[in-house]
Design a protein around this motif. Structure first.
Motif, PDB file in Angstrom:
ATOM      1  N   CYS A  47      24.473  24.137 -11.802  1.00  0.00           N
ATOM      2  CA  CYS A  47      24.678  22.685 -11.858  1.00  0.00           C
ATOM      3  C   CYS A  47      23.830  21.998 -12.913  1.00  0.00           C
ATOM      4  N   GLY A  48      22.821  22.683 -13.447  1.00  0.00           N
ATOM      5  CA  GLY A  48      21.970  22.056 -14.443  1.00  0.00           C
ATOM      6  C   GLY A  48      21.336  20.782 -13.921  1.00  0.00           C
ATOM      7  N   ALA A  49      21.325  19.746 -14.746  1.00  0.00           N
ATOM      8  CA  ALA A  49      20.708  18.475 -14.366  1.00  0.00           C
ATOM      9  C   ALA A  49      21.609  17.602 -13.500  1.00  0.00           C
ATOM     10  N   GLY A  50      22.800  18.066 -13.176  1.00  0.00           N
ATOM     11  CA  GLY A  50      23.633  17.412 -12.175  1.00  0.00           C
ATOM     12  C   GLY A  50      24.680  16.407 -12.627  1.00  0.00           C
ATOM     13  N   PRO A  51      25.004  16.291 -13.931  1.00  0.00           N
ATOM     14  CA  PRO A  51      26.014  15.275 -14.292  1.00  0.00           C
ATOM     15  C   PRO A  51      27.406  15.562 -13.743  1.00  0.00           C
ATOM     16  N   SER A  69      17.502  27.847 -12.570  1.00  0.00           N
ATOM     17  CA  SER A  69      16.305  27.219 -13.104  1.00  0.00           C
ATOM     18  C   SER A  69      15.763  26.178 -12.128  1.00  0.00           C
ATOM     19  N   ALA A  70      14.558  26.393 -11.638  1.00  0.00           N
ATOM     20  CA  ALA A  70      13.943  25.435 -10.722  1.00  0.00           C
ATOM     21  C   ALA A  70      13.729  24.087 -11.406  1.00  0.00           C
ATOM     22  N   LYS A  71      13.412  24.110 -12.698  1.00  0.00           N
ATOM     23  CA  LYS A  71      13.192  22.861 -13.421  1.00  0.00           C
ATOM     24  C   LYS A  71      14.495  22.078 -13.589  1.00  0.00           C
ATOM     25  N   MET A  72      15.602  22.783 -13.777  1.00  0.00           N
ATOM     26  CA  MET A  72      16.879  22.095 -13.858  1.00  0.00           C
ATOM     27  C   MET A  72      17.248  21.484 -12.513  1.00  0.00           C
ATOM     28  N   VAL A  73      16.959  22.180 -11.445  1.00  0.00           N
ATOM     29  CA  VAL A  73      17.214  21.619 -10.114  1.00  0.00           C
ATOM     30  C   VAL A  73      16.343  20.382  -9.889  1.00  0.00           C
ATOM     31  N   GLU A  74      15.117  20.389 -10.393  1.00  0.00           N
ATOM     32  CA  GLU A  74      14.274  19.190 -10.313  1.00  0.00           C
ATOM     33  C   GLU A  74      14.919  18.019 -11.040  1.00  0.00           C
TER      34      GLU A  74
END
Length: 230
Positions: A47-51, A69-74
């Motif tokens: 999902c990446g950054a969620g757009p 990626s935990a940072k992308m989920v953040e």
């Protein structure tokens, strides 16, 4: 580490928010192929950054997302809110969802990072309802030949390219596979190929990106599929 999105998550999210290739091409094409998603349970795989998660949710879908990626989920959680159904998970490993949990899975620009598609496709098929859909986009197989004219199109091959995301340099590594290898993998995993799409950019793209699209009605970048679970 290959494809270390943790290292450039914020820069990637910023770069792709309104870019031609993401905001005016990939996401609109996926949404068009998905059609009316009201009430559908959709898994946003990678999902990446969620757009895309956000766009599907705005259209009435019940969306769950994951990314390796935990940072992308953040980044996605900042965008979507603390109550969004998000988690860290790897599409190359068993997925943390029960059988038949979803009506659709979207996988936008995910599978082309993987050498082996058999296990990920099998897991996606497992979490889909019979008759459910996998809506996905990967690098167009001809892209590999454009970047590497001397390469063998018919071989599955690893290749990398350099990018700059919001001023930050990064290297992404992909696996090329010919079209017939893609469709063979879909069939082996229990999918029927319903749609193969090479879309045009979305309305407004030519006005926003006049230089990049000068003289073009479309361009070669990704290949889109709608697959039905059989």
């Amino acid at each position: 580490m290959e494809n270390d999105y943790d290292g450039f998550a914020e820069a990637y999210a910023a770069e792709t928010e309104n870019s031609l290739i993401n905001a005016y091409y990939t996401r609109p094409a996926i949404l068009h192929l998905a059609g009316d998603v009201t009430g559908r349970r959709i898994l946003d795989a990678g999902c990446g950054a969620g757009p895309l998660f956000e766009a599907l949710r705005e259209r009435g879908a019940i969306v769950t997302g994951f990314d390796a990626s935990a940072k992308m989920v953040e980044q996605a959680r900042k965008r979507l809110g603390e109550d969004a159904a998000l988690q860290v998970a790897d599409i190359g490993a068993p997925l943390p969802f029960p059988d038949g949990a979803f009506d659709d899975v979207v996988a936008a620009l995910v599978l082309h990072y993987l050498e082996d598609w058999s296990a990920p496709l099998a897991e996606i098929r497992r979490v889909l309802q019979p008759g459910g859909r996998l809506i996905m986009a990967v690098n167009h197989p001809l892209l590999f030949k454009l970047v590497h004219p001397g390469a063998d199109y018919f071989e599955t091959a690893k290749w990398s390219d350099e990018y700059t995301f919001n001023g930050r340099k990064a290297v992404l590594t992909y696996w090329h596979r010919p079209l017939h290898a893609m469709t063979d993998a879909f069939t082996a995993a229990g999918f029927r190929t319903a749609v193969i799409s090479e879309p045009h950019p979305a309305p407004g793209a030519h006005e926003r990106f006049p230089d990049e699209l000068a003289g073009k009605t479309a361009f070669l970048s990704f290949l889109f599929f709608v697959l039905e679970a059989v």
